[in-house]
Design a protein around this motif. Structure first.
Motif, mmCIF file in Angstrom:
data_model
loop_
_atom_site.group_PDB
_atom_site.id
_atom_site.type_symbol
_atom_site.label_atom_id
_atom_site.label_comp_id
_atom_site.label_asym_id
_atom_site.label_seq_id
_atom_site.Cartn_x
_atom_site.Cartn_y
_atom_site.Cartn_z
ATOM 1 N N ASN A 71 -7.483 -1.617 -5.200
ATOM 2 C CA ASN A 71 -6.473 -0.710 -4.650
ATOM 3 C C ASN A 71 -5.955 0.262 -5.702
ATOM 4 O O ASN A 71 -5.688 1.430 -5.416
ATOM 5 C CB ASN A 71 -5.320 -1.540 -4.071
ATOM 6 N N THR A 72 -5.827 -0.204 -6.936
ATOM 7 C CA THR A 72 -5.239 0.622 -8.000
ATOM 8 C C THR A 72 -6.259 1.521 -8.684
ATOM 9 O O THR A 72 -5.992 2.701 -8.946
ATOM 10 C CB THR A 72 -4.584 -0.285 -9.063
ATOM 11 N N PRO B 282 0.807 -1.232 0.000
ATOM 12 C CA PRO B 282 0.000 0.000 0.000
ATOM 13 C C PRO B 282 0.834 1.274 0.000
ATOM 14 O O PRO B 282 0.393 2.299 -0.531
ATOM 15 C CB PRO B 282 -0.822 -0.137 1.291
ATOM 16 N N SER C 199 -5.817 -6.225 -6.185
ATOM 17 C CA SER C 199 -4.951 -5.162 -6.710
ATOM 18 C C SER C 199 -5.755 -4.129 -7.484
ATOM 19 O O SER C 199 -5.437 -2.936 -7.463
ATOM 20 C CB SER C 199 -3.869 -5.758 -7.616
ATOM 21 N N LEU D 252 -9.538 2.884 -5.183
ATOM 22 C CA LEU D 252 -9.084 3.586 -3.985
ATOM 23 C C LEU D 252 -8.753 5.063 -4.238
ATOM 24 O O LEU D 252 -9.100 5.910 -3.407
ATOM 25 C CB LEU D 252 -7.877 2.860 -3.381
ATOM 26 N N SER E 113 -6.095 -2.912 4.881
ATOM 27 C CA SER E 113 -5.198 -1.920 4.285
ATOM 28 C C SER E 113 -4.744 -2.325 2.884
ATOM 29 O O SER E 113 -4.384 -1.464 2.073
ATOM 30 C CB SER E 113 -3.983 -1.690 5.186
ATOM 31 N N ASP E 114 -4.736 -3.628 2.571
ATOM 32 C CA ASP E 114 -4.377 -4.071 1.219
ATOM 33 C C ASP E 114 -5.336 -3.498 0.183
ATOM 34 O O ASP E 114 -4.957 -3.277 -0.967
ATOM 35 C CB ASP E 114 -4.391 -5.599 1.126
ATOM 36 N N LEU E 115 -6.573 -3.272 0.597
ATOM 37 C CA LEU E 115 -7.577 -2.708 -0.302
ATOM 38 C C LEU E 115 -7.649 -1.186 -0.207
ATOM 39 O O LEU E 115 -7.693 -0.494 -1.221
ATOM 40 C CB LEU E 115 -8.961 -3.293 0.025
ATOM 41 N N PHE E 116 -7.662 -0.680 1.015
ATOM 42 C CA PHE E 116 -8.040 0.718 1.225
ATOM 43 C C PHE E 116 -6.942 1.585 1.831
ATOM 44 O O PHE E 116 -7.197 2.719 2.209
ATOM 45 C CB PHE E 116 -9.306 0.774 2.095
ATOM 46 N N GLY E 117 -5.718 1.069 1.886
ATOM 47 C CA GLY E 117 -4.594 1.887 2.340
ATOM 48 C C GLY E 117 -4.849 2.535 3.692
ATOM 49 O O GLY E 117 -5.425 1.932 4.597
ATOM 50 N N CYS F 235 -17.387 -0.723 -3.888
ATOM 51 C CA CYS F 235 -16.627 -1.530 -2.915
ATOM 52 C C CYS F 235 -17.537 -2.513 -2.192
ATOM 53 O O CYS F 235 -17.122 -3.648 -1.901
ATOM 54 C CB CYS F 235 -15.942 -0.613 -1.902
#
Length: 454
Positions: free
Chosen positions: A360-361, A114, A357, A364, A430-434, A384
């Motif tokens: 997140n990319t 992230p 990914s 997010l 956090s892997d998804l939404f930092g 989401c």
């Protein structure tokens, strides 16, 4: 003759970069050739097929009205068979005539944390640090070492994946890798001899249907064991920052610009994120293909509202004087119309692949902008929430296809989705939404969006 080495010989490369170079060779000059190779063994059928056909294959493009065109592609002169140690691939990358090394290894193939540093603990990265060559970092590090040893000319490293600021992020992650490998000398060599331009690529290219070879033979009489098909639309925007020679691709429609950022930001947030939104909601509705989702008024409205209510206001707010270089409303409409092309049998399985990914990319950044600008993000939260519902369907064993995600830990997610407070745990991922995953207002808002879908 200049050589352009491409790593990641999948359908997209063959319908996009190879197509552009084919056009260049036909209309401008034949002073460039492509050589293809892979860092994974799963495309050997393509490698063998292209080599058996002397580098020739057929690209079928289909317009929204169903009009098909058949292009004979000859720009890939040779494909390097997969080797576990990558020896032949690295030797080609180190050859003095190789001036460009490009790659398409999917969003998940960059193993970014992230905080955008390289995930050194990812199994594939750890394996490469221990001596293997199965990631793009291991392959490029090996090539740079050979080029340094041979005192080879400068070379451009050209990322062609759907990663925001892809060249910049690849450069930083490669430096992380070389640092962890103890190769500070290669970092210095990289800085002095290579550039990593940012790029934006676009052409919807589904996995070839099993009937494609037969369909092409029926239409053209051509025997082809490794054809590929795509939509008619194509676009490529490239930062004009090359370390060495490059073909004059601007003569065949490639846009070379000083900054790719506005173009890629719009494309990733509007096209790629909408693709995912349609796929999540469409899977829940029992659809199989993207066009079915886009033609369904209720499902298409999810993507339309997401772009209209959240993405476009954020992009304009970030632009100088609120003026974005693209007509964003027009771009939205063109994208959604492309998705309705029923002749492009793009499966939801392909679109949902590597969704961890992709969220997140692609999604997010709009959430982050909305939170920081104090704007509503209801429609993005809804997208989401659909991903959460998709994962719940997967958890229950009811997704009608195999969900493939190279950065996804099935055991971890089964455990998370089994908890009574699973929506809260999802929002705190956090892997998804930092960093948003640690903000109570965001966690509460996403939980509410999930509840509204129940």
């Amino acid at each position: 003759m200049h050589t352009w080495l491409h790593i990641g010989l999948g359908s997209f490369h063959r319908a996009h970069q190879a197509f552009y170079l084919n056009q260049y060779r036909a209309k401008v000059a034949q002073d460039w050739r492509l050589v293809g190779g892979n860092i994974r063994p799963d495309a050997e059928r393509t490698v063998q097929g292209i080599n058996a056909q002397g580098g020739r294959y057929t690209l079928m493009t289909v317009a929204p009205n169903g009009t098909a065109q058949y292009h004979t592609i000859t720009s890939i002169e040779h494909c390097i068979p997969f080797e576990a140690d990558g020896k032949s691939l690295m030797e080609q990358g180190a050859a003095a005539d190789t001036a460009i090394i490009s790659f398409t290894v999917t969003e998940a193939g960059y193993y970014l944390r992230p905080d955008l540093h390289l995930d050194l603990e990812a199994p594939a990265v750890a394996d490469d640090l221990a001596g293997k060559s199965l990631t793009i970092y291991g392959a490029i590090a090996g090539i740079l070492a050979l080029r340094k040893q041979a005192n080879a000319p400068k070379v451009t490293l050209l990322c062609c994946d759907n990663v925001r600021e892809n060249g910049t992020k690849f450069h930083h992650a490669l430096c992380d890798y070389l640092q962890a490998k103890g190769q500070a000398d290669l970092i210095a060599y990289l800085e002095a001899n290579c550039t990593c331009p940012n790029t934006m690529v676009d052409r919807i290219t589904p996995r070839p249907a099993e009937t494609l070879s037969a369909d092409i033979k029926k239409a053209t009489g051509i025997e082809d064991c490794v054809p590929v098909m795509s939509e008619e639309f194509i676009q490529w925007v490239v930062e004009d920052k090359f370390a060495a020679a490059r073909p004059a691709l601007e003569q065949v429609g490639v846009e070379f610009v000083s900054s790719v950022m506005p173009y890629e930001d719009a494309k990733l947030r509007i096209l790629n994120a909408s693709h995912s939104a349609l796929a999540f909601a469409g899977t829940l509705a029992g659809k199989n293909f993207v066009y079915e989702c886009a033609q369904d008024e209720a499902i298409c409205k999810i993507a339309y509202d997401y772009v209209t209510c959240n993405v476009i206001p954020c992009l304009k707010a970030k632009s100088p004087n609120g003026q974005h270089p693209l007509n964003l409303e027009q771009y939205r409409d063109v994208v959604l119309e492309r998705f309705k092309n029923s002749f492009i049998k793009d499966t939801l399985q392909r679109i949902t692949q590597d969704s961890l990914s992709k969220v997140n990319t692609f999604i997010l950044p709009t959430l982050q902008d909305s939170w920081h600008l104090g704007r509503k993000a209801d429609e993005t939260l809804k997208v989401c929430a659909y991903y959460y519902k998709f994962l719940q369907l997967w958890h229950a064993g009811k997704v009608p296809f195999e969900y493939q995600d190279s950065t996804f830990d099935p055991q971890k997610w089964h455990e998370l989705l089994s908890q009574d407070n699973a929506p809260e745990l999802f929002a705190q991922c956090s892997d998804l939404f930092g960093t948003l995953s640690a903000e109570p207002s965001f966690v509460k808002a996403l939980q509410s969006a999930i509840a509204q879908l129940n």
